[in-house]
Write an enzyme that holds these catalytic residues in place. Structure first.
Site, PDB file in Angstrom:
ATOM      1  N   THR A  96       5.976  -6.916  -7.222  1.00  0.00           N
ATOM      2  CA  THR A  96       6.655  -5.877  -6.613  1.00  0.00           C
ATOM      3  C   THR A  96       6.096  -6.253  -5.134  1.00  0.00           C
ATOM      4  O   THR A  96       5.136  -5.925  -4.730  1.00  0.00           O
ATOM      5  CB  THR A  96       6.585  -4.653  -7.002  1.00  0.00           C
ATOM      6  OG1 THR A  96       7.093  -4.476  -8.229  1.00  0.00           O
ATOM      7  CG2 THR A  96       7.312  -3.731  -5.994  1.00  0.00           C
ATOM      8  N   LYS A 171      13.865  -2.757  -7.455  1.00  0.00           N
ATOM      9  CA  LYS A 171      12.916  -2.108  -7.714  1.00  0.00           C
ATOM     10  C   LYS A 171      12.323  -1.126  -6.948  1.00  0.00           C
ATOM     11  O   LYS A 171      11.855  -0.221  -7.293  1.00  0.00           O
ATOM     12  CB  LYS A 171      11.555  -3.210  -7.943  1.00  0.00           C
ATOM     13  CG  LYS A 171      10.232  -2.705  -8.338  1.00  0.00           C
ATOM     14  CD  LYS A 171      10.201  -2.013  -9.372  1.00  0.00           C
ATOM     15  CE  LYS A 171       8.790  -1.289  -9.709  1.00  0.00           C
ATOM     16  NZ  LYS A 171       7.937  -2.421  -9.815  1.00  0.00           N
ATOM     17  N   LYS A 246       2.455   2.243  -2.843  1.00  0.00           N
ATOM     18  CA  LYS A 246       2.670   0.881  -2.241  1.00  0.00           C
ATOM     19  C   LYS A 246       4.410   0.639  -2.288  1.00  0.00           C
ATOM     20  O   LYS A 246       4.915   0.177  -1.431  1.00  0.00           O
ATOM     21  CB  LYS A 246       2.109  -0.272  -3.158  1.00  0.00           C
ATOM     22  CG  LYS A 246       2.758  -1.578  -3.075  1.00  0.00           C
ATOM     23  CD  LYS A 246       2.320  -2.432  -4.285  1.00  0.00           C
ATOM     24  CE  LYS A 246       3.094  -3.754  -4.267  1.00  0.00           C
ATOM     25  NZ  LYS A 246       2.680  -4.752  -5.530  1.00  0.00           N
TER      26      LYS A 246
END
Length: 298
Positions: A96, A171, A246
């Site tokens: 990611t 995502k 994150k």
């Protein structure tokens, strides 16, 4: 069955590799951690001494890395995947990362005659171990079609989101929603407690009413209503608060670049930053209810 180079054997990558081996693929593993390499060998993978060795002769290379700079380095740096993989190889990055890095590496791969998709995952460590991950995939149609049977060895759903970088876009949008929704659920349970409403009763109502969401019905942040949720294991992860932070940071970076207004996403980032700064980054992200509820940390 394919010959696969797998680079990045952390909490997610290790179980994903094991599922590829179980499916009958020949896997060569590389990681900077000796312990991770030993676990990969125990799962049936071969050991590669370098990134280039993992990629050389591989029909497919899969990576699961921490951040965009690591992906750029592994693919485009000296001794990297793009320089070592044979012509026509399929590259699958399951990290990611930021959309710009995903698109830059995909362009470099295309220039070298290689096929590439970005395929970040949803489902956490449990999904990686069970082979039930969801993959959000960005890339050309032919590359996504080629990647699908590999991804299906590691997950239950493969969604083609569009061109290069759109898997990453899907995502970070999804996880921004998840972070915001978890905070709303935590606040509701903290309020219910102060109003004298039993947590199970709130769950019984909201799980069947308009407050229903995944963060409530699958990952309930209070012990009891959902026995499989991390709340019943002292918030052992699952999906750590640091990883949620994150992803929320990536969403805010993308929002700034795209001039999108995401005030709730910004608030979620700030709250998770506060939680992580209290030393809770390794706790499951649902454990933020302890901070919201004013419980002691540690």
């Amino acid at each position: 069955m394919a010959t696969i180079g797998f680079i990045g054997l952390g909490n997610m990558g290790g179980p994903m590799l094991a599922n590829l081996v179980k499916a009958g693929h020949t896997v060569r593993a590389f990681d900077l951690s000796e312990a991770a390499l030993e676990r990969a060998e125990s799962a049936g993978a071969g050991r590669a001494g370098t990134i280039a060795e993992a990629a050389a002769g591989a029909e497919v290379v899969v990576t699961m890395l921490p951040a965009g700079q690591h992906v750029r380095g592994v693919y485009t740096g000296e001794g990297g995947v793009i320089g070592a993989a044979p012509a026509g190889a399929l590259l699958i990055d399951c990290s990611t990362i930021d959309v710009d890095s995903a698109r830059a590496v995909a362009a470099a791969a295309a220039d070298a005659g290689l096929r590439m998709v970005d395929a970040p995952v949803s489902g956490g460590v449990g999904g990686a171990e069970a082979g039930t991950l969801t993959f959000m995939v960005g890339g050309p149609d032919e590359a996504v079609t080629a990647a699908r049977p590999i991804l299906e060895c590691m997950g239950k759903a493969v969604v083609h989101a569009g061109g290069p970088g759109t898997g990453q876009a899907a995502k970070i949008c999804n996880n921004m929603m998840l972070g915001i929704q978890m905070l709303s659920v935590c606040e509701a349970f903290a309020l219910a407690k102060r109003l004298g409403l039993d947590a199970q009763k709130l769950f019984d109502v909201s799980s069947k009413a308009s407050g229903q969401c995944w963060s409530l019905t699958t990952y309930c942040p209070v012990p009891g209503p959902v026995p499989t949720s991390p709340a019943n294991r002292d918030y052992a992860p699952g999906f750590t608060a640091a990883m949620m932070l994150k992803d929320l940071k990536l969403a805010q970076q993308a929002a700034a670049a795209g001039e999108a207004a995401t005030p709730l996403g910004a608030a979620a980032e700030a709250l998770y930053a506060l939680f992580c700064n209290q030393g809770e980054g390794d706790r499951d992200f649902s454990g933020i209810i302890r901070m919201i509820d004013g419980q002691s940390q540690g």
